[in-house]
Write a protein that holds these residues in place. Structure first.
Motif, PDB file in Angstrom:
ATOM      1  N   ALA A 654      79.312  22.265 -20.602  1.00  0.00           N
ATOM      2  CA  ALA A 654      79.922  21.652 -19.399  1.00  0.00           C
ATOM      3  C   ALA A 654      79.969  22.617 -18.235  1.00  0.00           C
ATOM      4  O   ALA A 654      80.754  22.439 -17.293  1.00  0.00           O
ATOM      5  CB  ALA A 654      81.304  21.107 -19.696  1.00  0.00           C
ATOM      6  N   ARG A 655      79.161  23.681 -18.276  1.00  0.00           N
ATOM      7  CA  ARG A 655      79.111  24.627 -17.178  1.00  0.00           C
ATOM      8  C   ARG A 655      77.976  24.249 -16.214  1.00  0.00           C
ATOM      9  O   ARG A 655      77.004  23.619 -16.603  1.00  0.00           O
ATOM     10  CB  ARG A 655      78.898  26.044 -17.708  1.00  0.00           C
ATOM     11  CG  ARG A 655      80.077  26.556 -18.516  1.00  0.00           C
ATOM     12  CD  ARG A 655      79.735  27.912 -19.097  1.00  0.00           C
ATOM     13  NE  ARG A 655      80.860  28.448 -19.856  1.00  0.00           N
ATOM     14  CZ  ARG A 655      80.825  29.572 -20.552  1.00  0.00           C
ATOM     15  NH1 ARG A 655      79.699  30.278 -20.578  1.00  0.00           N
ATOM     16  NH2 ARG A 655      81.887  29.995 -21.210  1.00  0.00           N
ATOM     17  N   LEU A 656      78.183  24.692 -14.958  1.00  0.00           N
ATOM     18  CA  LEU A 656      77.191  24.402 -13.912  1.00  0.00           C
ATOM     19  C   LEU A 656      75.900  25.162 -14.210  1.00  0.00           C
ATOM     20  O   LEU A 656      75.897  26.383 -14.388  1.00  0.00           O
ATOM     21  CB  LEU A 656      77.746  24.813 -12.547  1.00  0.00           C
ATOM     22  CG  LEU A 656      77.001  24.261 -11.325  1.00  0.00           C
ATOM     23  CD1 LEU A 656      77.064  22.756 -11.285  1.00  0.00           C
ATOM     24  CD2 LEU A 656      77.612  24.842 -10.055  1.00  0.00           C
ATOM     25  N   GLN A 657      74.804  24.413 -14.259  1.00  0.00           N
ATOM     26  CA  GLN A 657      73.506  24.999 -14.601  1.00  0.00           C
ATOM     27  C   GLN A 657      72.649  25.249 -13.363  1.00  0.00           C
ATOM     28  O   GLN A 657      71.887  26.202 -13.311  1.00  0.00           O
ATOM     29  CB  GLN A 657      72.756  24.066 -15.551  1.00  0.00           C
ATOM     30  CG  GLN A 657      71.402  24.567 -16.014  1.00  0.00           C
ATOM     31  CD  GLN A 657      71.529  25.755 -16.973  1.00  0.00           C
ATOM     32  OE1 GLN A 657      72.574  25.922 -17.613  1.00  0.00           O
ATOM     33  NE2 GLN A 657      70.508  26.568 -17.060  1.00  0.00           N
ATOM     34  N   GLY A 658      72.766  24.344 -12.353  1.00  0.00           N
ATOM     35  CA  GLY A 658      71.949  24.474 -11.154  1.00  0.00           C
ATOM     36  C   GLY A 658      72.208  23.323 -10.184  1.00  0.00           C
ATOM     37  O   GLY A 658      73.151  22.536 -10.350  1.00  0.00           O
ATOM     38  N   LEU A 659      71.341  23.225  -9.186  1.00  0.00           N
ATOM     39  CA  LEU A 659      71.485  22.193  -8.152  1.00  0.00           C
ATOM     40  C   LEU A 659      70.118  21.570  -7.868  1.00  0.00           C
ATOM     41  O   LEU A 659      69.101  22.272  -7.887  1.00  0.00           O
ATOM     42  CB  LEU A 659      72.035  22.801  -6.854  1.00  0.00           C
ATOM     43  CG  LEU A 659      73.382  23.530  -6.941  1.00  0.00           C
ATOM     44  CD1 LEU A 659      73.606  24.329  -5.657  1.00  0.00           C
ATOM     45  CD2 LEU A 659      74.514  22.537  -7.159  1.00  0.00           C
ATOM     46  N   GLU A 660      70.133  20.247  -7.606  1.00  0.00           N
ATOM     47  CA  GLU A 660      68.896  19.592  -7.138  1.00  0.00           C
ATOM     48  C   GLU A 660      69.040  19.320  -5.641  1.00  0.00           C
ATOM     49  O   GLU A 660      70.002  18.688  -5.202  1.00  0.00           O
ATOM     50  CB  GLU A 660      68.621  18.291  -7.874  1.00  0.00           C
ATOM     51  CG  GLU A 660      67.338  17.622  -7.399  1.00  0.00           C
ATOM     52  CD  GLU A 660      66.990  16.339  -8.141  1.00  0.00           C
ATOM     53  OE1 GLU A 660      65.914  15.762  -7.856  1.00  0.00           O
ATOM     54  OE2 GLU A 660      67.796  15.898  -8.993  1.00  0.00           O
ATOM     55  N   ALA A 661      68.079  19.837  -4.888  1.00  0.00           N
ATOM     56  CA  ALA A 661      68.105  19.656  -3.425  1.00  0.00           C
ATOM     57  C   ALA A 661      67.514  18.301  -3.068  1.00  0.00           C
ATOM     58  O   ALA A 661      66.393  17.965  -3.478  1.00  0.00           O
ATOM     59  CB  ALA A 661      67.326  20.776  -2.751  1.00  0.00           C
ATOM     60  N   LEU A 662      68.254  17.529  -2.292  1.00  0.00           N
ATOM     61  CA  LEU A 662      67.843  16.179  -1.888  1.00  0.00           C
ATOM     62  C   LEU A 662      67.949  16.084  -0.364  1.00  0.00           C
ATOM     63  O   LEU A 662      69.008  16.352   0.207  1.00  0.00           O
ATOM     64  CB  LEU A 662      68.731  15.122  -2.550  1.00  0.00           C
ATOM     65  CG  LEU A 662      68.776  15.163  -4.076  1.00  0.00           C
ATOM     66  CD1 LEU A 662      69.883  14.263  -4.597  1.00  0.00           C
ATOM     67  CD2 LEU A 662      67.433  14.744  -4.663  1.00  0.00           C
ATOM     68  N   VAL A 663      66.864  15.691   0.309  1.00  0.00           N
ATOM     69  CA  VAL A 663      66.864  15.631   1.762  1.00  0.00           C
ATOM     70  C   VAL A 663      67.438  14.306   2.240  1.00  0.00           C
ATOM     71  O   VAL A 663      67.208  13.253   1.630  1.00  0.00           O
ATOM     72  CB  VAL A 663      65.428  15.845   2.324  1.00  0.00           C
ATOM     73  CG1 VAL A 663      64.500  14.692   1.938  1.00  0.00           C
ATOM     74  CG2 VAL A 663      65.453  16.012   3.842  1.00  0.00           C
ATOM     75  N   ARG A 664      68.206  14.358   3.295  1.00  0.00           N
ATOM     76  CA  ARG A 664      68.768  13.166   3.930  1.00  0.00           C
ATOM     77  C   ARG A 664      68.474  13.247   5.427  1.00  0.00           C
ATOM     78  O   ARG A 664      68.266  14.317   5.991  1.00  0.00           O
ATOM     79  CB  ARG A 664      70.286  13.081   3.713  1.00  0.00           C
ATOM     80  CG  ARG A 664      70.692  12.936   2.249  1.00  0.00           C
ATOM     81  CD  ARG A 664      70.333  11.565   1.704  1.00  0.00           C
ATOM     82  NE  ARG A 664      70.878  11.365   0.372  1.00  0.00           N
ATOM     83  CZ  ARG A 664      70.249  11.678  -0.761  1.00  0.00           C
ATOM     84  NH1 ARG A 664      69.042  12.239  -0.696  1.00  0.00           N
ATOM     85  NH2 ARG A 664      70.813  11.455  -1.924  1.00  0.00           N
TER      86      ARG A 664
END
Length: 882
Positions: A654-664
């Motif tokens: 349940a630890r933070l593994q990473g981030l997905e970058a999403l453009v808006r």
């Protein structure tokens, strides 16, 4: 018989020798036959003051009433004397007695012979010498109330004026500029006769008086003063317009000249002026200005009248010069028409030919004698002009001229083309009298033009019409005036580039020729078929409904599906079709073409090999794409794009593994726009390449910033579009960004689509190997939604598999999704690949994925995508990285 000829209408020799009689001076102008009968044709109406009889009683060809007043035995003798003097010197002067109703009068007759009406006539002046007429008329020029000195002065003036008139009448103008010669002669003579310092003849040109000639007695020479602007002096202008002559005794006191004195008269010492207006055709065209220096001067009535006579003489020379110029122009114009290479034809209002020039004969082979006096309708050479002239619906019926081409035949029936300009000719009363036509033989240029036009409107490969030909045909249907019923079908050959690349362009060309022939053979003759682009055809059907158009489109699809043999090879093709019909889908050519193109684009986007009929939804979609494209180009420079980040958690810890970058896209008017609304347009236009590089840089900066805040070294995932792999600089540009932003390559994950791997070339494979060499992580996005193949995992260096949200959303309700998901996880673990599950929204989905040992998950259960501005605060919920 009475003849009153207008002197202004005569030839030059007549005008300068037969001037109007200065009747105020006792000189009566006459015209008569050069015969002993002395039959007068014209006599000055003022004769009644001097002869006691009106002119109409003395002018007659019957009974010779004037000759009856002469002594018979003297008359014939005088006639012989006149002929002798005319033969010797061209003019004569005789003296005889008339027995009139008011008594015997001594007469002086002077004159010369001239030609008119095809016979010799004599014109000149009669002067009554006897003063007895004054006893019977209150208007006689000499009265008993005058003093003898006054009579003597007037007699001297009269003789001087008479002498000057005769001298001017006999003068022959031999220079190339008769007007200048006349002006010089008149100004000199006037200055001498009146004893003036200066006499000037001015020509009126708009607001200015321009000097024709000016004579000065003190230098005995002519000069040419500068122009004078007279528009500021309305009183003087009004006086010239209303009077024949203006006699001013004192220029400083007379209201007509007072305003001019300081500028024009006082500097030259002029105190009195006598100005006579020069009139041609009833309009004032100039002024004869006689200037007196010294004391103010009283102008006698006969002097004022004589100034007017001098002005009239110049006016008649000017009028005659105008007539000569006009006659010369007419002669020149006639020669130009006769020698012109263009054909001229003059037709009266009833269609009768009045005139044709030699070029008409050269073009039509009809002589002037063959067409003159005949109707246009009867002439084969002009058979098409009758409708143009007399058809009430023709252009010429509504306008005064027409210009265009016409087709006709020569006398030998050979066809030819003519370029015609025809105009209406109106009489003085405004009524139509004739038509004038000018045309040239343009057969050779027309033939060349038709050949060029065929080349310009024909596709050189298929011999079909080309794009301009098709557009012209479509516009012609709409230009007929009535709303046409049309079906426009655009046909695009699917995957034609692949045929060119694999079999060669020569085979591709032969394939297009065969397809064009097959399409042409399957259509009726009324249908329009053209090659619209490299692998696109256009078809136009008239009088066809939408349902009939759809059936025809289905027929075209079946035609395309049949295999073709090209260079001993069997080739199968298919086509995408777009259909638009008028008036349902457009009321003009441009709209119909646009809507058919939108339908074709939709057919290709939907998988090709199908027909798409235009709908308003397609139009709205196309407009929205255009809006997106136009605004997306600005979005980068205006900082309207923003990167959001969705956390990815380790499902075991349940630890933070990473981030997905999403453009808006935060549009200033439309608000936040999701990627699925603009990424497709960005890929079509190529804007995805600069946008993708911008997202990579922003994500790398965010990774570095989070690391600097002490939150570990997060891995940032970025989606790559297949379009980005068309950029040969893709690997190098990302390597440069990593180096410039100082982000370790291992902290960057690139997500790839299955469609990229499906169509991957060797070049694509090398790019992926390049990324792997950099040390970045490669993930296969949306695994299982496309043509998933295990061979991808073998051929390409994939590190991560992402299970698409479509398999997660129905867990645990859908057993198939559960089986597929568990199988994918097991396969990935066996291949030592990490598995990421997308779209986790419920605790049951999380429990299932943990049970089957899925490595990483992301979804709304954990967090929605977070804006870059709020990311640092939102990550406080996660104490440390995995």
């Amino acid at each position: 018989m009475k003849i009153h000829t207008d002197a202004a209408s005569r030839l030059a020799t007549e005008v300068v020798t037969q001037l109007p009689v200065p009747s105020q001076l006792g000189m009566l102008r006459f015209e008569r036959l050069n015969e002993p009968s002395w039959s007068l044709l014209f006599l000055d109406p003022a004769c009644e003051r001097y002869l006691g009889q009106p002119a109409h009683e003395l002018c007659s060809l019957v009974d010779s009433p004037y000759a009856s007043l002469m002594e018979p035995q003297i008359r014939h003798h005088l006639h012989d004397t006149i002929q002798t003097e005319l033969a010797r010197q061209g003019h004569y002067s005789i003296r005889y007695r008339l027995h009139t109703a008011i008594g015997a009068l001594e007469m002086i007759e002077t004159g010369e012979v001239y030609q008119q009406y095809g016979r010799d006539l004599i014109g000149g002046y009669l002067v009554a010498l006897s003063p007895s007429a004054g006893e019977h008329s209150a208007e006689a020029p000499l009265t008993h109330t005058r003093s003898k000195d006054g009579q003597l002065e007037q007699l001297i003036r009269s003789r001087t004026q008479q002498s000057l008139i005769v001298r001017l009448a006999r003068h022959r103008y031999g220079s190339v500029n008769p007007q200048l010669e006349a002006a010089q002669l008149i100004t000199r003579a006037a200055s001498e006769a009146y004893g003036l310092a200066r006499a000037t003849l001015w020509q009126l040109n708009g607001e200015w008086l321009e000097a024709v000639a000016s004579y000065r007695r003190d230098t005995d020479s002519h000069e040419y003063p500068s122009a004078r602007k007279i528009s500021p002096f309305p009183r003087y202008i009004e006086a010239l317009q209303s009077s024949r002559a203006i006699g001013v005794e004192n220029v400083l006191e007379d209201p007509r000249t007072r305003d001019l004195a300081d500028i024009f008269f006082s500097p030259h010492g002029v105190h009195a002026t006598l100005d006579a207006s020069i009139r041609v055709g009833g309009e004032v065209t100039g002024v004869l200005c006689l200037e007196h220096t010294g004391a103010p001067r009283h102008w006698h009535t006969d002097e004022v009248a004589f100034a007017g006579e001098l002005a009239d003489q110049y006016a008649q020379v000017a009028a005659n010069q105008q007539r000569l110029s006009t006659a010369h122009t007419l002669q020149l114009f006639q020669r130009a028409i006769e020698q012109s290479a263009s054909a001229f034809v003059l037709v009266d209002r009833d269609g009768i030919v009045d005139y044709v020039n030699p070029s008409f004969t050269a073009i039509t082979q009809f002589t002037a004698e063959e067409v003159r006096g005949r109707r246009l309708a009867d002439l084969a050479a002009l058979e098409n002009l009758t409708d143009l002239l007399f058809d009430t619906s023709s252009v010429l019926a509504q306008h005064n001229s027409w210009q265009g081409e016409f087709r006709s035949r020569r006398k030998n029936l050979e066809p030819y083309w003519g370029q015609l300009s025809i105009s209406k000719v109106f009489a003085d009363n405004g009524e139509l009298s004739h038509y004038i036509g000018i045309y040239e033989d343009v057969t050779h240029s027309k033939t060349a033009q038709q050949h060029i036009e065929r080349m310009a409107y024909t596709d050189t490969l298929t011999k079909l019409g080309n794009r301009p030909f098709f557009i012209r045909s479509l516009e012609e249907h709409f230009a007929k005036g009535t709303q046409p019923q049309l079906c426009l079908l655009l046909v695009d050959i699917d995957n034609f580039k692949r045929i060119n690349d694999s079999l060669g362009h020569q085979v591709g060309d032969k394939l297009l020729i065969s397809l064009a022939r097959r399409l042409r053979n399957g259509l009726n003759q009324e249908a329009v078929l053209a090659r619209f682009a490299s692998n696109e055809f256009a078809l136009l059907f008239e009088g066809m409904s939408l349902e009939e158009g759809q059936r025809m489109a289905d027929q075209v699809l079946r035609t395309l599906e049949k295999p073709l043999f090209v260079d001993a090879q069997l080739i199968n093709v298919s086509g995408s079709l777009g259909l638009a019909c008028s008036p349902m889908h457009g009321n003009d050519s441009e709209t119909l073409m646009k809507h058919a193109g939108q339908a074709l684009h939709k057919a290709k986007a939907n998988g090709k090999n199908q027909l798409q009929v235009f709908t308003e939804a397609l139009h709205a979609e196309a407009n929205y794409k255009l809006f997106v494209e136009n605004n997306l180009r600005r979005a980068l420079s205006q900082n309207e794009l923003e990167v959001f980040y969705q956390p990815k958690l380790c499902l075991r810890t349940a630890r933070l593994q990473g981030l997905e970058a999403l453009v808006r896209w935060n549009h200033p008017e439309k608000g936040m726009i999701s990627p699925d609304q603009f990424i497709g347009v960005a890929e079509e236009t190529g804007l995805i390449i600069p946008i993708g590089k911008w997202v990579v840089r922003e994500a790398c900066r965010m990774g570095v910033r989070l690391a600097m805040l002490g939150r570990g070294q997060p891995q940032v995932a970025i989606n790559l579009s297949p379009k980005q792999f068309s950029d040969p600089d893709l690997v190098a540009s990302i390597a440069t960004i990593l180096r410039e932003e100082k982000l370790p390559p291992a902290s960057l994950e690139l997500e790839l689509t299955e469609s990229l791997l499906l169509d991957a070339t060797e070049e694509t494979r090398q790019q992926l190997l390049g990324f792997k060499a950099l040390g970045v992580t490669l993930a296969m996005d949306d695994f299982g939604t496309g043509y998933s193949s295990l061979s991808y995992l073998k051929r390409f260096p994939i590190d991560v598999i992402k299970i698409d949200r479509s398999f997660i959303k129905d867990i645990p309700d859908n057993q198939d999704d559960m089986e597929i998901t568990s199988a994918v996880i097991a396969m990935a673990r066996n291949l030592r690949l990490k598995v990421v599950a997308e779209g986790i929204e419920t605790a049951q989905q999380l429990a299932f994925l943990r049970q089957h040992h899925c490595d990483i998950g992301q979804g709304y259960l954990f967090d929605k995508p977070i804006s870059s501005k709020q990311l640092e605060d939102e990550l406080n919920r996660y104490p440390r990285w995995a």
